[in-house]
Design a protein around this motif. Structure first.
Motif, PDB file in Angstrom:
ATOM      1  N   LEU A 145       0.840  -1.185   0.000  1.00  0.00           N
ATOM      2  CA  LEU A 145       0.000   0.000   0.000  1.00  0.00           C
ATOM      3  C   LEU A 145       0.882   1.245   0.000  1.00  0.00           C
ATOM      4  CD1 LEU A 145      -2.690  -0.988   2.663  1.00  0.00           C
ATOM      5  CD2 LEU A 145      -3.034  -0.811   0.197  1.00  0.00           C
ATOM      6  N   GLY A 146       0.406   2.309  -0.617  1.00  0.00           N
ATOM      7  CA  GLY A 146       1.183   3.535  -0.659  1.00  0.00           C
ATOM      8  C   GLY A 146       0.325   4.700  -1.095  1.00  0.00           C
ATOM      9  N   ALA A 147       0.964   5.825  -1.334  1.00  0.00           N
ATOM     10  CA  ALA A 147       0.239   7.035  -1.704  1.00  0.00           C
ATOM     11  C   ALA A 147      -0.511   6.882  -3.022  1.00  0.00           C
ATOM     12  CB  ALA A 147       1.214   8.208  -1.795  1.00  0.00           C
ATOM     13  N   SER A 148      -0.028   6.008  -3.887  1.00  0.00           N
ATOM     14  CA  SER A 148      -0.672   5.813  -5.190  1.00  0.00           C
ATOM     15  C   SER A 148      -1.283   4.429  -5.333  1.00  0.00           C
ATOM     16  CB  SER A 148       0.348   6.050  -6.316  1.00  0.00           C
ATOM     17  OG  SER A 148       0.855   7.360  -6.259  1.00  0.00           O
ATOM     18  N   THR A 149      -1.221   3.624  -4.274  1.00  0.00           N
ATOM     19  CA  THR A 149      -1.836   2.290  -4.276  1.00  0.00           C
ATOM     20  C   THR A 149      -2.682   2.170  -3.026  1.00  0.00           C
ATOM     21  OG1 THR A 149       0.015   1.290  -5.480  1.00  0.00           O
ATOM     22  CG2 THR A 149      -1.426  -0.201  -4.271  1.00  0.00           C
ATOM     23  N   TRP A 150      -3.997   2.344  -3.180  1.00  0.00           N
ATOM     24  CA  TRP A 150      -4.897   2.336  -2.026  1.00  0.00           C
ATOM     25  C   TRP A 150      -5.512   0.954  -1.808  1.00  0.00           C
ATOM     26  CZ3 TRP A 150      -7.991   7.509  -3.102  1.00  0.00           C
ATOM     27  CH2 TRP A 150      -7.073   8.580  -3.079  1.00  0.00           C
ATOM     28  N   ARG A 151      -5.447   0.100  -2.783  1.00  0.00           N
ATOM     29  CA  ARG A 151      -5.766  -1.322  -2.651  1.00  0.00           C
ATOM     30  C   ARG A 151      -4.550  -2.082  -3.159  1.00  0.00           C
ATOM     31  NH1 ARG A 151      -9.514  -4.659   0.078  1.00  0.00           N
ATOM     32  NH2 ARG A 151     -11.449  -3.488   0.327  1.00  0.00           N
ATOM     33  N   HIS A 152      -4.087  -3.047  -2.381  1.00  0.00           N
ATOM     34  CA  HIS A 152      -2.923  -3.825  -2.797  1.00  0.00           C
ATOM     35  C   HIS A 152      -3.210  -5.317  -2.624  1.00  0.00           C
ATOM     36  CE1 HIS A 152       0.883  -5.984  -1.541  1.00  0.00           C
ATOM     37  NE2 HIS A 152       1.041  -5.738  -2.833  1.00  0.00           N
ATOM     38  N   VAL A 153      -3.104  -6.069  -3.711  1.00  0.00           N
ATOM     39  CA  VAL A 153      -3.315  -7.514  -3.666  1.00  0.00           C
ATOM     40  C   VAL A 153      -1.979  -8.208  -3.437  1.00  0.00           C
ATOM     41  CG1 VAL A 153      -4.150  -9.542  -4.887  1.00  0.00           C
ATOM     42  CG2 VAL A 153      -5.316  -7.342  -5.183  1.00  0.00           C
ATOM     43  N   ALA A 154      -1.853  -8.843  -2.290  1.00  0.00           N
ATOM     44  CA  ALA A 154      -0.629  -9.565  -1.954  1.00  0.00           C
ATOM     45  C   ALA A 154      -0.714 -11.008  -2.453  1.00  0.00           C
ATOM     46  CB  ALA A 154      -0.411  -9.551  -0.444  1.00  0.00           C
ATOM     47  N   PHE A 155       0.385 -11.511  -2.999  1.00  0.00           N
ATOM     48  CA  PHE A 155       0.519 -12.908  -3.415  1.00  0.00           C
ATOM     49  C   PHE A 155       1.519 -13.569  -2.475  1.00  0.00           C
ATOM     50  CE2 PHE A 155      -1.178 -10.877  -7.080  1.00  0.00           C
ATOM     51  CZ  PHE A 155      -1.811 -11.847  -7.837  1.00  0.00           C
ATOM     52  N   ILE A 156       1.063 -14.539  -1.708  1.00  0.00           N
ATOM     53  CA  ILE A 156       1.914 -15.193  -0.711  1.00  0.00           C
ATOM     54  C   ILE A 156       2.031 -16.669  -1.051  1.00  0.00           C
ATOM     55  CG2 ILE A 156       2.222 -15.698   1.747  1.00  0.00           C
ATOM     56  CD1 ILE A 156       0.192 -13.252   2.131  1.00  0.00           C
ATOM     57  N   GLU A 157       3.245 -17.087  -1.360  1.00  0.00           N
ATOM     58  CA  GLU A 157       3.488 -18.495  -1.663  1.00  0.00           C
ATOM     59  C   GLU A 157       3.870 -19.226  -0.379  1.00  0.00           C
ATOM     60  OE1 GLU A 157       6.421 -18.921  -4.691  1.00  0.00           O
ATOM     61  OE2 GLU A 157       5.694 -17.202  -5.823  1.00  0.00           O
ATOM     62  N   GLN A 158       3.155 -20.274  -0.065  1.00  0.00           N
ATOM     63  CA  GLN A 158       3.518 -21.111   1.071  1.00  0.00           C
ATOM     64  C   GLN A 158       4.070 -22.428   0.536  1.00  0.00           C
ATOM     65  OE1 GLN A 158       0.057 -21.166   3.762  1.00  0.00           O
ATOM     66  NE2 GLN A 158       1.150 -19.617   4.956  1.00  0.00           N
ATOM     67  N   SER A 159       5.306 -22.717   0.903  1.00  0.00           N
ATOM     68  CA  SER A 159       6.024 -23.855   0.318  1.00  0.00           C
ATOM     69  C   SER A 159       6.050 -25.046   1.264  1.00  0.00           C
ATOM     70  CB  SER A 159       7.463 -23.450  -0.012  1.00  0.00           C
ATOM     71  OG  SER A 159       7.482 -22.338  -0.871  1.00  0.00           O
ATOM     72  N   ARG A 160       6.197 -26.205   0.690  1.00  0.00           N
ATOM     73  CA  ARG A 160       6.439 -27.413   1.465  1.00  0.00           C
ATOM     74  C   ARG A 160       7.823 -27.925   1.086  1.00  0.00           C
ATOM     75  NH1 ARG A 160       2.478 -28.922  -2.317  1.00  0.00           N
ATOM     76  NH2 ARG A 160       3.242 -30.262  -3.999  1.00  0.00           N
ATOM     77  N   PRO A 161       8.551 -28.507   2.017  1.00  0.00           N
ATOM     78  CA  PRO A 161       9.902 -28.977   1.710  1.00  0.00           C
ATOM     79  C   PRO A 161       9.890 -30.151   0.740  1.00  0.00           C
ATOM     80  CG  PRO A 161       9.228 -29.685   3.902  1.00  0.00           C
ATOM     81  CD  PRO A 161       8.167 -28.757   3.421  1.00  0.00           C
ATOM     82  N   VAL A 162      10.622 -30.001  -0.359  1.00  0.00           N
ATOM     83  CA  VAL A 162      10.775 -31.089  -1.328  1.00  0.00           C
ATOM     84  C   VAL A 162      12.227 -31.096  -1.789  1.00  0.00           C
ATOM     85  CG1 VAL A 162       8.403 -31.000  -2.162  1.00  0.00           C
ATOM     86  CG2 VAL A 162      10.137 -29.588  -3.256  1.00  0.00           C
ATOM     87  N   GLU A 163      12.666 -32.214  -2.330  1.00  0.00           N
ATOM     88  CA  GLU A 163      14.024 -32.303  -2.866  1.00  0.00           C
ATOM     89  C   GLU A 163      14.033 -31.795  -4.304  1.00  0.00           C
ATOM     90  OE1 GLU A 163      15.524 -36.230  -2.519  1.00  0.00           O
ATOM     91  OE2 GLU A 163      15.358 -36.290  -0.320  1.00  0.00           O
ATOM     92  N   LEU A 164      14.931 -30.872  -4.557  1.00  0.00           N
ATOM     93  CA  LEU A 164      15.107 -30.312  -5.895  1.00  0.00           C
ATOM     94  C   LEU A 164      13.774 -29.880  -6.509  1.00  0.00           C
ATOM     95  CD1 LEU A 164      17.700 -32.865  -7.295  1.00  0.00           C
ATOM     96  CD2 LEU A 164      18.147 -30.599  -6.321  1.00  0.00           C
TER      97      LEU A 164
END
Length: 269
Positions: free
Chosen positions: A52-71
């Protein structure tokens, strides 16, 4: 709790149905004629506005939640995406209102908090007072800006542009009491469906800001979404501070008076 306006309106943002389309961001910018943010691409995210900021009054956040995997490759390591459209909370106890020296910030008849850009002098006190870090000053302008909950549209009997544009009803607008009831029912349904992590954020009048005029349904801890877990109105201690300052000033004045009287008596001798 008594509402701060006879008919208080607000936002309920249900992040469980947000699809990250950013229609709310676009609608907000179009209606409020906000400048672009430079289209900075975040290499580790689909988020092109950042916060959010002076020119962004709505902000869509993208949050990646990871699970541990090999390679891990591509999205193999991604357990789920959390998406949330953040906005000014329009606090019940709004510190920004307390500190504004010009009266640029005011409480509307709908219970929302609005900055009048023609009165703002750019002092920045409201920026540091906001417990959510929402308010910002625009570069090259100096004045503070934030969401108005489309005050002009509300006065015309219309819902805010972001809620109007949301295709999944993730952003819901209406009387705050009705939204709270609807949100509690939604959480109960999610819990019954096995989503026990679902919780509300900002809906309680007993929290540190007296409840928010824009509250959220989250699927994880607030910190995951970049929200403070226990926000408090930053001016809560001002009354006691002024009382202590007044008492200290009186004590100092008394000490000076006693010292002055003593010096006069000494001079007479």
């Amino acid at each position: 709790m008594t509402d701060i306006a006879p008919h208080r309106y607000g936002f309920f943002t249900d992040t469980s149905v947000c699809i990250g389309c950013k229609a709310c961001e676009v609608a907000c910018k179009e209606w409020n004629e906000l400048p672009d943010d430079g289209f900075v691409f975040e290499a580790n995210s689909y988020d092109n506005t950042g916060a959010l900021g002076a020119s962004t009054w709505r902000h869509v956040a993208f949050i990646e939640q990871s699970r541990p995997v090999e390679l891990p490759s591509a999205d193999e390591g991604i357990e789920r995406w959390l998406m949330s459209s953040d906005v000014c909370k329009h606090c019940t106890h709004a510190a920004c209102l307390d500190v504004c020296p010009t009266g640029a910030l005011f409480r509307t008849e709908f219970g929302t908090v609005v900055i009048q850009e023609d009165i703002c002098n750019g002092c920045g006190y409201c920026v540091s007072a906001c417990p959510y870090g929402v308010i910002d000053r625009r570069e090259g302008d100096g004045r503070a800006w934030k969401c108005t909950m489309c005050y002009d549209r509300q006065r015309g009997g219309l819902e805010p542009a972001c809620a109007k544009a949301c295709p999944t009803d993730s952003i819901q607008f209406g009387p705050l009491d009705e939204l709270r009831e609807r949100a509690e029912e939604r959480v109960e349904r999610l819990h019954a469906d096995g989503h026990t992590e679902a919780r509300l954020y900002g809906e309680s009048p007993d929290d540190g800001v007296g409840g928010a005029g824009a509250f959220f349904l989250l699927l994880d801890e607030p910190e995951v979404y970049g929200l403070p877990p226990d926000p408090v109105v930053t001016t809560r201690d001002l009354p006691s501070m002024w009382r202590w300052a007044g008492a200290a000033a009186l004590s100092l004045a008394g000490a000076v008076a006693v010292a002055f009287a003593g010096s006069r008596r000494g001079a007479r001798r």
